[in-house]
Design a protein around this motif. Structure first.
Motif, PDB file in Angstrom:
ATOM      1  N   THR A   1       0.863  -1.178   0.000  1.00 39.86           N
ATOM      2  CA  THR A   1       0.000   0.000   0.000  1.00 39.86           C
ATOM      3  C   THR A   1       0.898   1.226   0.000  1.00 39.86           C
ATOM      4  OG1 THR A   1      -1.732  -1.160   1.215  1.00 39.86           O
ATOM      5  CG2 THR A   1      -1.827   1.235   1.229  1.00 39.86           C
ATOM      6  N   PHE A   2       0.644   2.125  -0.949  1.00 42.23           N
ATOM      7  CA  PHE A   2       1.496   3.295  -1.141  1.00 42.23           C
ATOM      8  C   PHE A   2       0.617   4.533  -1.294  1.00 42.23           C
ATOM      9  CE2 PHE A   2       3.212  -0.492  -3.141  1.00 42.23           C
ATOM     10  CZ  PHE A   2       4.395  -0.659  -2.447  1.00 42.23           C
ATOM     11  N   SER A   3       1.220   5.701  -1.229  1.00 42.85           N
ATOM     12  CA  SER A   3       0.513   6.956  -1.458  1.00 42.85           C
ATOM     13  C   SER A   3       0.823   7.457  -2.859  1.00 42.85           C
ATOM     14  CB  SER A   3       0.966   8.021  -0.446  1.00 42.85           C
ATOM     15  OG  SER A   3       0.605   7.634   0.850  1.00 42.85           O
ATOM     16  N   VAL A   4      -0.118   8.194  -3.435  1.00 40.40           N
ATOM     17  CA  VAL A   4       0.097   8.812  -4.739  1.00 40.40           C
ATOM     18  C   VAL A   4       1.398   9.602  -4.687  1.00 40.40           C
ATOM     19  CG1 VAL A   4      -0.735  10.660  -6.254  1.00 40.40           C
ATOM     20  CG2 VAL A   4      -2.324   8.925  -5.438  1.00 40.40           C
ATOM     21  N   GLY A   5       2.246   9.432  -5.672  1.00 37.82           N
ATOM     22  CA  GLY A   5       3.498  10.170  -5.767  1.00 37.82           C
ATOM     23  C   GLY A   5       4.664   9.577  -5.008  1.00 37.82           C
ATOM     24  N   SER A   6       4.440   8.524  -4.216  1.00 35.56           N
ATOM     25  CA  SER A   6       5.556   7.908  -3.492  1.00 35.56           C
ATOM     26  C   SER A   6       6.172   6.794  -4.339  1.00 35.56           C
ATOM     27  CB  SER A   6       5.093   7.354  -2.141  1.00 35.56           C
ATOM     28  OG  SER A   6       4.204   6.278  -2.324  1.00 35.56           O
ATOM     29  N   VAL A   7       7.429   6.490  -4.057  1.00 38.71           N
ATOM     30  CA  VAL A   7       8.125   5.435  -4.794  1.00 38.71           C
ATOM     31  C   VAL A   7       7.770   4.085  -4.193  1.00 38.71           C
ATOM     32  CG1 VAL A   7      10.373   4.494  -5.446  1.00 38.71           C
ATOM     33  CG2 VAL A   7      10.031   6.965  -5.405  1.00 38.71           C
ATOM     34  N   ALA A   8       7.316   3.168  -5.033  1.00 40.66           N
ATOM     35  CA  ALA A   8       7.000   1.797  -4.611  1.00 40.66           C
ATOM     36  C   ALA A   8       8.107   0.877  -5.102  1.00 40.66           C
ATOM     37  CB  ALA A   8       5.661   1.372  -5.186  1.00 40.66           C
TER      38      ALA A   8
ATOM     39  N   ILE B   1      12.162  -3.453  -8.974  1.00 41.21           N
ATOM     40  CA  ILE B   1      11.373  -2.595  -9.853  1.00 41.21           C
ATOM     41  C   ILE B   1      10.880  -1.430  -8.998  1.00 41.21           C
ATOM     42  CG2 ILE B   1       9.302  -2.438 -11.291  1.00 41.21           C
ATOM     43  CD1 ILE B   1       9.587  -5.544 -11.642  1.00 41.21           C
ATOM     44  N   TYR B   2      11.230  -0.213  -9.403  1.00 36.93           N
ATOM     45  CA  TYR B   2      10.828   0.995  -8.692  1.00 36.93           C
ATOM     46  C   TYR B   2       9.857   1.765  -9.572  1.00 36.93           C
ATOM     47  CZ  TYR B   2      15.178  -0.094  -6.242  1.00 36.93           C
ATOM     48  OH  TYR B   2      16.182  -0.726  -5.548  1.00 36.93           O
ATOM     49  N   PHE B   3       8.752   2.233  -9.003  1.00 41.37           N
ATOM     50  CA  PHE B   3       7.800   3.001  -9.799  1.00 41.37           C
ATOM     51  C   PHE B   3       7.033   3.980  -8.934  1.00 41.37           C
ATOM     52  CE2 PHE B   3       5.592  -0.797  -8.431  1.00 41.37           C
ATOM     53  CZ  PHE B   3       4.361  -0.337  -8.025  1.00 41.37           C
ATOM     54  N   ILE B   4       6.402   4.951  -9.591  1.00 38.59           N
ATOM     55  CA  ILE B   4       5.543   5.939  -8.948  1.00 38.59           C
ATOM     56  C   ILE B   4       4.195   5.898  -9.645  1.00 38.59           C
ATOM     57  CG2 ILE B   4       5.134   8.408  -8.584  1.00 38.59           C
ATOM     58  CD1 ILE B   4       8.107   8.818  -8.417  1.00 38.59           C
ATOM     59  N   SER B   5       3.118   5.961  -8.878  1.00 37.77           N
ATOM     60  CA  SER B   5       1.784   6.055  -9.455  1.00 37.77           C
ATOM     61  C   SER B   5       1.201   7.415  -9.129  1.00 37.77           C
ATOM     62  CB  SER B   5       0.877   4.957  -8.903  1.00 37.77           C
ATOM     63  OG  SER B   5      -0.417   5.094  -9.461  1.00 37.77           O
TER      64      SER B   5
END
Length: 129
Positions: A28-35, A88-92
């Motif tokens: 679970t991540f926040s908008v704009g944070s790196v997952a 794998i690093y990504f931002i949503s």
């Protein structure tokens, strides 16, 4: 007395045996944070394979929200020398329940797609001239 020595040769990478997981079990991540998501390369005998032992591999990631494309950015897909892990690093930039599809050599890894949640939040956009 003779000592028997056995060698185990690594098999070819087998996407359906490769394993994936959310780092620190956080999905679970926040908008704009790196997952961050990690995968382990495996062969069909369940042996782990170090990334440096693979002459060539094509790993890719795609994120969807169940209804199609979503606004996201894959920042980086990387391996560490001598490591069996690929990160794998990504931002949503969109909140909701999403699915991460991970493929190795154009075949899905075990358990793909992986579900995760993006919580609403604020993002900061920088413009450079």
């Amino acid at each position: 007395m003779a000592l028997d020595v056995w060698f185990v040769w690594i098999g070819d990478i087998c996407p359906s045996y490769c394993e994936g997981f959310w780092v620190n079990n956080i999905s679970t991540f926040s908008v704009g944070s790196v997952a961050t998501f990690s995968a382990i390369y495996m062969d069909s005998y369940n042996n782990t394979i170090n990334a440096s032992d693979i002459p060539w591999v094509n790993i890719s990631a795609m994120i969807e929200n169940g209804g199609g494309a979503v606004n996201f950015s894959v920042l980086n897909i990387s391996t560490e020398e001598g490591s069996m892990f690929v990160n794998i690093y990504f931002i949503s930039y969109t909140s909701g329940t999403m699915f991460l599809h991970v493929t190795v050599n154009k075949s899905a890894i075990a358990g793909s797609p992986f579900s995760f949640k993006i919580l609403p939040g604020t993002t900061c956009v920088f413009f450079s001239l």
